[in-house]
Scaffold this motif. Structure first.
Motif, mmCIF file in Angstrom:
data_model
loop_
_atom_site.group_PDB
_atom_site.id
_atom_site.type_symbol
_atom_site.label_atom_id
_atom_site.label_comp_id
_atom_site.label_asym_id
_atom_site.label_seq_id
_atom_site.Cartn_x
_atom_site.Cartn_y
_atom_site.Cartn_z
ATOM 1 N N UNK A 104 -34.297 -25.848 7.938
ATOM 2 C CA UNK A 104 -35.057 -24.748 7.568
ATOM 3 C C UNK A 104 -36.028 -24.303 8.715
ATOM 4 N N UNK A 105 -36.135 -25.318 9.563
ATOM 5 C CA UNK A 105 -37.152 -25.198 10.677
ATOM 6 C C UNK A 105 -36.234 -25.084 11.895
ATOM 7 N N UNK A 106 -36.385 -23.856 12.512
ATOM 8 C CA UNK A 106 -35.660 -23.605 13.687
ATOM 9 C C UNK A 106 -35.994 -24.606 14.736
ATOM 10 N N UNK A 107 -37.251 -25.345 14.905
ATOM 11 C CA UNK A 107 -37.573 -26.140 15.809
ATOM 12 C C UNK A 107 -36.960 -27.673 15.667
ATOM 13 N N UNK A 108 -36.329 -27.840 14.252
ATOM 14 C CA UNK A 108 -35.444 -28.916 14.267
ATOM 15 C C UNK A 108 -34.061 -28.815 14.418
ATOM 16 N N UNK A 109 -33.490 -27.741 14.577
ATOM 17 C CA UNK A 109 -32.162 -27.367 14.754
ATOM 18 C C UNK A 109 -31.716 -28.265 15.857
ATOM 19 N N UNK A 110 -30.351 -28.632 15.700
ATOM 20 C CA UNK A 110 -29.846 -29.684 16.981
ATOM 21 C C UNK A 110 -28.121 -29.425 16.679
ATOM 22 N N UNK A 111 -27.796 -29.533 17.971
ATOM 23 C CA UNK A 111 -26.265 -29.253 18.076
ATOM 24 C C UNK A 111 -25.436 -30.576 17.615
ATOM 25 N N UNK A 112 -24.683 -30.548 16.684
ATOM 26 C CA UNK A 112 -23.979 -31.741 16.164
ATOM 27 C C UNK A 112 -22.433 -31.617 16.571
ATOM 28 N N UNK A 113 -21.671 -32.312 15.603
ATOM 29 C CA UNK A 113 -20.413 -32.608 16.012
ATOM 30 C C UNK A 113 -19.296 -31.234 15.982
ATOM 31 N N UNK B 145 -38.256 -34.968 7.821
ATOM 32 C CA UNK B 145 -38.611 -35.424 6.414
ATOM 33 C C UNK B 145 -37.614 -35.127 5.539
ATOM 34 N N UNK B 146 -36.839 -34.013 5.754
ATOM 35 C CA UNK B 146 -35.919 -33.464 4.819
ATOM 36 C C UNK B 146 -34.608 -34.363 4.737
ATOM 37 N N UNK B 147 -34.253 -34.671 3.511
ATOM 38 C CA UNK B 147 -33.177 -35.809 3.564
ATOM 39 C C UNK B 147 -31.891 -34.842 3.838
ATOM 40 N N UNK B 148 -30.864 -35.761 4.464
ATOM 41 C CA UNK B 148 -29.633 -35.152 4.962
ATOM 42 C C UNK B 148 -29.029 -34.108 4.038
ATOM 43 N N UNK C 251 -19.949 -34.550 6.053
ATOM 44 C CA UNK C 251 -21.090 -35.361 6.844
ATOM 45 C C UNK C 251 -22.455 -35.023 6.225
ATOM 46 N N UNK C 252 -22.830 -34.076 5.439
ATOM 47 C CA UNK C 252 -24.028 -33.982 5.139
ATOM 48 C C UNK C 252 -24.180 -34.848 3.649
ATOM 49 N N UNK C 253 -23.308 -35.018 3.139
ATOM 50 C CA UNK C 253 -23.145 -36.070 1.861
ATOM 51 C C UNK C 253 -22.771 -37.366 2.257
ATOM 52 N N UNK C 254 -22.699 -37.649 3.357
ATOM 53 C CA UNK C 254 -22.216 -39.058 3.742
ATOM 54 C C UNK C 254 -20.954 -39.683 3.311
ATOM 55 N N UNK C 255 -19.915 -38.851 3.147
ATOM 56 C CA UNK C 255 -18.583 -39.196 2.582
ATOM 57 C C UNK C 255 -17.682 -39.513 3.679
ATOM 58 N N UNK C 256 -17.507 -40.683 4.239
ATOM 59 C CA UNK C 256 -16.508 -40.893 5.334
ATOM 60 C C UNK C 256 -15.046 -40.700 4.856
#
Length: 267
Positions: A229-238, A181-184, A117-122
């Protein structure tokens, strides 16, 4: 994530509700006999030389025929050997490929899943699935009317599933772009070994009974955070779930279908 509830939800509640909502040179070798001629020194020797010539012609013909037969046998033998080798190579490749399927542990499978998912490899995500489960799931759905007569193998074909995975990845990346702005590929997840919980014996038994499979273990995680790296940007994913077969771990097709991919499929 519980596998048993995942398959049942994927097969019934999720698919049903989603449907209701809007639902390939052969070289020829020829051998020709050389021309043979006999000349007469005297007229009185014509008969003798004619007989001799006939004998010589016969000997040459026999020799040529024998040579041709040997050449033909050698060519046939070489062709047969090449054909056997050509037949053996794909079998060896198939065996080697099969040996690479699956992961050594559910944690390794989970890491491969989120890394994809992080490297966009379906394609990498799809390759984590167990073919036995995909076929079992299609067979199970085929016994219901949830697809309204459509062929399960067509609905869940590789290209369709990969397209859904790509859309899922796009959604995750969209959230990342909104928050940072951090790339995936620079993001990480909160995945840890303790994040995965083993599937209960009864749950696994029900799962196998429903699909007609023989998985020996299962595990899953309810949620995983994506982090930059910034806790404020954390989000729950799949979320994810995994099954074990013959000592190898696979991403559970039915579970991921229910929890993540169903939204992006034409069902």
């Amino acid at each position: 994530m519980k596998i048993s509830s995942s398959i049942m939800a994927a097969a019934a509640a999720v698919i049903l509700s989603a449907a209701a909502a809007g639902c390939s040179s052969k070289t020829g070798t020829s051998v020709s006999a050389p021309e043979t001629s006999a000349s007469s020194e005297t007229d009185t020797a014509a008969t003798t030389e004619q007989i001799s010539g006939e004998s010589t012609s016969t000997n040459v013909s026999t020799t040529v025929t024998t040579t041709a037969e040997r050449t033909s046998e050698t060519t046939a033998s070489t062709t047969a050997t090449s054909a056997e080798k050509a037949t053996e190579k794909p079998a060896e490749a198939t065996t080697a490929e099969a040996a690479k399927k699956g992961c050594e542990s559910s944690f390794e499978a989970a890491k491969a899943y989120y890394n994809a998912y992080l490297t966009n490899n379906a394609d990498a995500v799809y390759d984590l699935f167990c073919q036995e489960e995909i076929e079992a799931y299609e067979a199970y759905i085929g016994t219901t009317d949830l697809l309204e007569g459509r062929n399960p193998q067509a609905v869940f074909k590789r290209s369709a599933v990969i397209d859904a995975i790509k859309q899922s990845m796009g959604a995750i990346r969209g959230i990342m772009a909104e928050k940072s702005d951090v790339p995936p590929e620079k993001w990480t997840t909160s995945l840890a070994e303790q994040t995965l919980k083993p599937t209960g014996e009864n749950e696994l038994k029900d799962f196998n009974k429903t699909l007609g499979t023989e998985f020996t273990a299962g595990s899953g995680c309810g949620y995983v955070y994506y982090k930059d790296g910034n806790e404020e940007h954390d989000f729950i994913g799949n979320g994810c779930a995994f099954v074990e077969l013959d000592g190898r771990w696979y991403l559970s097709f039915s579970s991921v279908l229910k929890s993540e991919l169903i939204t992006y499929m034409d069902i």
